[in-house]
Enzyme design. Structure first.
Site, PDB file in Angstrom:
ATOM      1  N   ASP A  39      20.853 100.279   8.307  1.00 30.20           N
ATOM      2  CA  ASP A  39      21.829 100.854   7.391  1.00 30.20           C
ATOM      3  C   ASP A  39      22.762 101.807   8.137  1.00 30.20           C
ATOM      4  O   ASP A  39      22.942 101.670   9.348  1.00 30.20           O
ATOM      5  CB  ASP A  39      21.097 101.560   6.243  1.00 30.20           C
ATOM      6  CG  ASP A  39      21.800 101.386   4.907  1.00 30.20           C
ATOM      7  OD1 ASP A  39      22.906 101.941   4.763  1.00 30.20           O
ATOM      8  OD2 ASP A  39      21.258 100.714   4.010  1.00 30.20           O
ATOM      9  N   HIS A  45      24.397 106.219   2.600  1.00 35.98           N
ATOM     10  CA  HIS A  45      23.759 105.042   2.031  1.00 35.98           C
ATOM     11  C   HIS A  45      22.353 104.831   2.587  1.00 35.98           C
ATOM     12  O   HIS A  45      21.399 104.585   1.846  1.00 35.98           O
ATOM     13  CB  HIS A  45      24.640 103.821   2.306  1.00 35.98           C
ATOM     14  CG  HIS A  45      24.275 102.594   1.554  1.00 35.98           C
ATOM     15  ND1 HIS A  45      23.396 101.661   2.048  1.00 35.98           N
ATOM     16  CD2 HIS A  45      24.680 102.118   0.358  1.00 35.98           C
ATOM     17  CE1 HIS A  45      23.279 100.663   1.185  1.00 35.98           C
ATOM     18  NE2 HIS A  45      24.046 100.915   0.145  1.00 35.98           N
ATOM     19  N   SER A  66      21.619  97.374  -3.569  1.00 39.38           N
ATOM     20  CA  SER A  66      21.201  98.195  -2.429  1.00 39.38           C
ATOM     21  C   SER A  66      20.053  99.108  -2.797  1.00 39.38           C
ATOM     22  O   SER A  66      19.261  99.506  -1.938  1.00 39.38           O
ATOM     23  CB  SER A  66      22.369  99.056  -1.937  1.00 39.38           C
ATOM     24  OG  SER A  66      23.263  98.348  -1.149  1.00 39.38           O
TER      25      SER A  66
END
Length: 570
Positions: free
Chosen positions: A165, A214, A472
């Site tokens: 990520d 994220h 996600s």
């Protein structure tokens, strides 16, 4: 699935990754150069040295190589290098890494939580067992029975979960106890045209940082520590490994992603979570008539390199988990792609042939594809679906769940997890309110008090948390359950290792998922939630397997309670 993305490797001002024999990423010079940068992929069966010779003959210089998958990062000052490389019989094609000066956009799904959500009056959708102080807001833990599972199996420290990520903020007190510094690596140098100025001279951010946010959110859902502080993850005792393959701005490039997957395989990582797609193409096609010959060759190279990397990692014992995507479409019957390329050129309409186009990595080999559901168990309106690619469903959040109830469009319908303070101090409240959500002193703006949370220890050490939604957020729930399966049923391996066959992990995950029948009517519409006909979704299949839920919603408790049955059918 993150969609504020850029593409495959470094531009002129960005650092180039070189791989040592051990697989550690190290930065090369970040100084400006007039050369252009390409990712080149060799044909099947071509020896690495033969490919290097062909690259040199085409006018390129190899600056890094990943022999396991036949991929090379190359610089060249020849205007015709890509055409010459594509014409070489030993090479598939060359993908140029070029900037267009376009800043990334906020993800339309994940960032739906801005001002409208912050001003909503609703509270948390459900209250689960209060394990850590904020766990009462984690309805996802209750839905998959992770609160009960940890009484049997909280996770084994020897089990490693790679977070492929944007990075992982290891300073968060919920991440720090489980962060594996020894194995963590950064494969994605900052790109100044989209990530902003480099924080360090090498442009390779230090391990344990996340300037995108994220990856830290994903990591918290997988394995935030159950330490009486903040939140806890699905598998609160496993080890979290940062595999930074995404840019700070949220784009994921071929070269860093492939190198991260190869490294995961080499290093014995047990599970890898992938909540992204590889830019610049939403769908990579072998010969889409809408694309130029050069773009066709680039996509063939991406397809080949990604499939090789996924197979390599799987064969080395890595269980691969991927977000199904936030494009609200049946992956078996994709719509016209109007967002690609999202980097290097302006997008244009591309009709997608399902037989020759792939959304990668989720449609790649051995990837467990995860769809998203809201607190009610209904498929999130944004979630991709379809019997062709789905494996399981998991809590990913859905702001608009619960229409007609007080929780409709409230923050609690989303997924709460760890988030970096630095990012909260940089991200605006909304597109129209530029003020940051958290000020320079670490204080939360009152306008987002239902969206952002702060927990501090007696010594002044603080952690921050926020809501996001998307596949996600669903994928790490499934990755956490996979890690619990390895923890529960894994065995010692040679050279002091510990692990479990990814095929067995996948089989057990499917077999223990909570079956969920298609809704009636099967054609789901979201008009009450303000969505038009493009969100209409038809659920095909039966109770055991269907296009919305796959084999069912992952169930952590059943996964650790049910005896392992090798070779049993899901």
């Amino acid at each position: 699935m993150v969609s504020k993305r850029l593409t495959a490797g470094a531009v002129a001002t960005a650092a180039v990754l070189a791989l040592t024999a051990s697989g550690m990423a190290v930065p090369a010079s970040a100084a400006p150069t007039s050369s252009r940068t390409f990712t080149v992929v060799a044909e099947d069966g071509v020896a690495a040295d033969t490919a290097v010779a062909a690259i040199r003959a085409a006018g390129g210089t190899v600056v890094s190589r990943s022999d396991e998958v036949g991929m090379f990062q190359v610089t060249s000052d020849r205007a015709d290098f890509a055409a010459r490389a594509t014409a070489a019989p030993t090479l598939i094609g060359a993908a140029e890494q070029k900037a267009i000066g376009r800043k990334p956009k906020l993800d339309r799904v994940e960032q739906e939580n801005r001002l409208a959500a912050a001003s909503a009056a609703g509270a948390a959708a459900k209250k689960g067992a209060k394990l850590d102080p904020l766990d009462e807001k984690l309805w996802g833990l209750e839905m998959i029975r992770a609160d009960k599972a940890r009484k049997i199996e909280p996770g084994d420290r020897r089990v490693t979960v790679g977070v492929l990520d944007t990075g992982v903020d290891a300073s968060n007190p919920d991440i720090a106890p489980n962060f594996n510094w020894a194995l963590s690596r950064n494969f994605a140098p900052d790109m100044t045209d989209v990530d902003g100025a480099c924080e360090v001279p090498s442009c390779l951010d230090p391990v344990g940082t996340d300037d995108g946010g994220h990856g830290t959110h994903v990591a918290g859902t997988i394995g935030a520590a159950a330490n009486g502080f903040g939140v806890s993850g699905v598998a609160p005792n496993v080890s979290l490994v940062e595999l930074k393959g995404g840019q700070d701005s949220g784009y994921f490039f071929l070269n860093p992603v492939v190198n991260a997957l190869v490294y995961a395989g080499r290093s014995g990582i047990d599970v890898v979570n992938m909540s992204f797609y590889v830019d610049p193409w939403l769908y990579n096609c072998t010969a889409n008539p809408a694309d130029s010959p050069e773009d066709q060759a680039e996509q063939r190279a991406i397809i080949k390199a990604m499939k090789r990397a996924l197979v390599f990692a799987h064969n080395k014992g890595v269980t691969l988990v991927g977000a199904l995507g936030n494009n609200n479409e049946d992956l078996g019957a994709p719509r016209t792609d109007v967002t690609s390329p999202d980097y290097g050129a302006d997008p244009y309409p591309r009709p997608i042939d399902n037989e020759s186009c792939w959304d990668l990595p989720t449609e790649g080999p051995h990837v467990i594809g995860v769809s998203s559901v809201g607190p009610s168990g209904k498929k999130s309106d944004f979630s991709n679906y379809g019997t062709e690619q789905i494996s399981v469903a998991a809590p990913g959040g859905w702001a608009r769940d619960g229409f007609g109830t007080p929780t409709y469009n409230s923050p609690g319908n989303r997924i709460l997890s760890t988030y970096p303070l630095k990012v909260l101090q940089e991200e605006p409240i909304s597109a129209t309110i530029p003020d940051p959500m958290v000020d320079a002193n670490g204080n939360i703006d009152p306008r987002v008090a239902t969206l952002v949370f702060k927990q501090c220890k007696a010594n002044g050490e603080c952690g921050y948390y926020t809501y996001l939604q998307g596949t996600s957020m669903a994928s790490p729930h499934a990755a956490g359950v996979a890690a619990l399966i390895v923890s529960r049923y894994g065995k010692p391996e040679r050279r002091g290792g510990f692990g479990m066959s990814p095929d067995l992990v996948e089989q057990h995950l499917y077999r223990t998922a909570a079956e969920h029948a298609c809704p009636e009517p099967r054609l789901q519409q979201y008009r009450n939630e303000g969505r038009d006909e493009t969100y209409d979704a038809y659920c095909a299949g039966g109770v055991n397997f269907n296009g919305f839920y796959g084999y069912g919603i992952v169930d952590a408790y059943a996964a650790v309670k049910t005896p392992l049955k090798p070779n049993a059918r899901p």
